[in-house]
Scaffold this active site. Structure first.
Site, PDB file in Angstrom:
ATOM      1  N   MET A  21      58.238 -49.624  32.536  1.00 20.10           N
ATOM      2  CA  MET A  21      59.694 -49.619  32.406  1.00 20.10           C
ATOM      3  C   MET A  21      60.277 -48.516  33.279  1.00 20.10           C
ATOM      4  O   MET A  21      59.908 -47.347  33.133  1.00 20.10           O
ATOM      5  CB  MET A  21      60.095 -49.367  30.948  1.00 20.10           C
ATOM      6  CG  MET A  21      59.652 -50.444  29.982  1.00 20.10           C
ATOM      7  SD  MET A  21      59.998 -49.985  28.248  1.00 20.10           S
ATOM      8  CE  MET A  21      58.629 -48.867  27.937  1.00 20.10           C
ATOM      9  N   ILE A  52      53.648 -45.383  25.849  1.00 19.19           N
ATOM     10  CA  ILE A  52      53.243 -44.226  26.646  1.00 19.19           C
ATOM     11  C   ILE A  52      54.471 -43.579  27.268  1.00 19.19           C
ATOM     12  O   ILE A  52      55.226 -44.231  27.997  1.00 19.19           O
ATOM     13  CB  ILE A  52      52.256 -44.639  27.750  1.00 19.19           C
ATOM     14  CG1 ILE A  52      51.024 -45.325  27.137  1.00 19.19           C
ATOM     15  CG2 ILE A  52      51.828 -43.423  28.571  1.00 19.19           C
ATOM     16  CD1 ILE A  52      50.096 -45.936  28.168  1.00 19.19           C
ATOM     17  N   GLY A  92      62.183 -43.909  30.813  1.00 15.93           N
ATOM     18  CA  GLY A  92      61.107 -44.254  31.730  1.00 15.93           C
ATOM     19  C   GLY A  92      59.731 -44.127  31.114  1.00 15.93           C
ATOM     20  O   GLY A  92      59.361 -43.067  30.640  1.00 15.93           O
ATOM     21  N   SER A  93      58.940 -45.203  31.094  1.00 20.61           N
ATOM     22  CA  SER A  93      57.694 -45.169  30.353  1.00 20.61           C
ATOM     23  C   SER A  93      56.904 -46.455  30.563  1.00 20.61           C
ATOM     24  O   SER A  93      57.172 -47.230  31.471  1.00 20.61           O
ATOM     25  CB  SER A  93      57.997 -44.967  28.867  1.00 20.61           C
ATOM     26  OG  SER A  93      59.118 -45.756  28.498  1.00 20.61           O
ATOM     27  N   ARG A  94      55.919 -46.694  29.662  1.00 19.25           N
ATOM     28  CA  ARG A  94      55.051 -47.865  29.793  1.00 19.25           C
ATOM     29  C   ARG A  94      54.563 -48.290  28.416  1.00 19.25           C
ATOM     30  O   ARG A  94      54.430 -47.460  27.502  1.00 19.25           O
ATOM     31  CB  ARG A  94      53.859 -47.475  30.676  1.00 19.25           C
ATOM     32  CG  ARG A  94      52.898 -48.592  30.968  1.00 19.25           C
ATOM     33  CD  ARG A  94      51.846 -48.100  31.945  1.00 19.25           C
ATOM     34  NE  ARG A  94      50.515 -48.122  31.384  1.00 19.25           N
ATOM     35  CZ  ARG A  94      49.491 -47.452  31.898  1.00 19.25           C
ATOM     36  NH1 ARG A  94      49.658 -46.683  32.954  1.00 19.25           N
ATOM     37  NH2 ARG A  94      48.308 -47.537  31.346  1.00 19.25           N
TER      38      ARG A  94
END
Length: 232
Positions: free
Chosen positions: A101, A159, A189-191
């Protein structure tokens, strides 16, 4: 026209209210103390903050064999990897699908399946770029093990990334989630990684854009070959 513009930003998740208020307050101070140029930069930043925390409704496919994307973003990796120790999953390696993301994607995360939250684990860590493979081991993360009605299990790991500094959970161990139900949010912002049980057929390609609560990542029935993709 105004309604069309406002529809881009609403509904906004309640987790974003205080951040939007802070951005707006700073914008007012900028207009008061500095040239208007800086104030208008504050307006843009405030609008971006509202856009970041948007929480649109989604239409989730109702099929117990489907694994739905838990996050908006780009499929950054599909690979066989070792199972993280924080997940209560069996085997040595499983297929992991990673959804990255960026700061313009919706960051509300949704359950990929109907299932019980069998286990939740929070792991403190670093904040390196979430696109890097080592982020799965080194970054701050929250891991959920979901048990399906047939007792198969799926792992979901939120994450934190380079900019993200907080994973917010909306569920708890023992809760029963429906596919598409909101279970958490990651700020800025991440995953999200999804670990699939053996015999699951992947239904997406690396580079494909996914929509949380709507895009089918995989089929638990295992029918059909994995798709191939090309840029067009």
């Amino acid at each position: 026209m105004l309604n069309s513009i406002l529809s881009i930003f609403v509904p906004v998740h309640r987790e974003g209210y205080r951040f939007i208020a802070i951005f707006a307050a700073v914008t007012l101070v900028l207009f008061w103390l500095l040239p208007d140029f800086f104030g208008w930069l504050g307006v843009v930043a405030t609008l971006w903050c509202a856009y970041f925390f948007r929480d649109p409704e989604r239409v989730t496919p109702q099929d117990p064999n489907l694994v739905i994307s838990p996050a908006d973003g780009r499929i950054s990796a599909i690979e066989q990897v070792a199972i993280p120790p924080e997940l209560a999953l069996e085997g040595d390696k499983l297929t992991r699908i990673s959804v990255f993301m960026n700061v313009f994607d919706v960051h509300v995360n949704r359950s990929p399946v109907d299932g019980e939250v069998l286990q939740m684990s929070y792991i403190a860590g670093k904040f390196i770029n979430a696109e890097l493979d080592k982020a799965s081991e080194h970054n701050e993360r929250q891991a959920l093990t979901l048990e399906l009605p047939d007792k198969r299990r799926i792992g979901v790991v939120q994450i934190a990334g380079l900019v993200a500094r907080r994973i917010v959970g909306f569920t708890s161990q023992g809760a029963r989630l429906q596919a598409g139900q909101r279970f958490g949010l990651i700020r800025f912002g991440s995953r999200v990684d999804v670990y699939l049980p053996e015999g699951t057929a992947v239904r997406v390609c690396v580079g494909q854009l996914a929509v949380a609560g709507e895009t089918v990542l995989a089929d638990l029935s295992g029918s059909g070959p994995a798709p191939t993709g090309r840029k067009a």
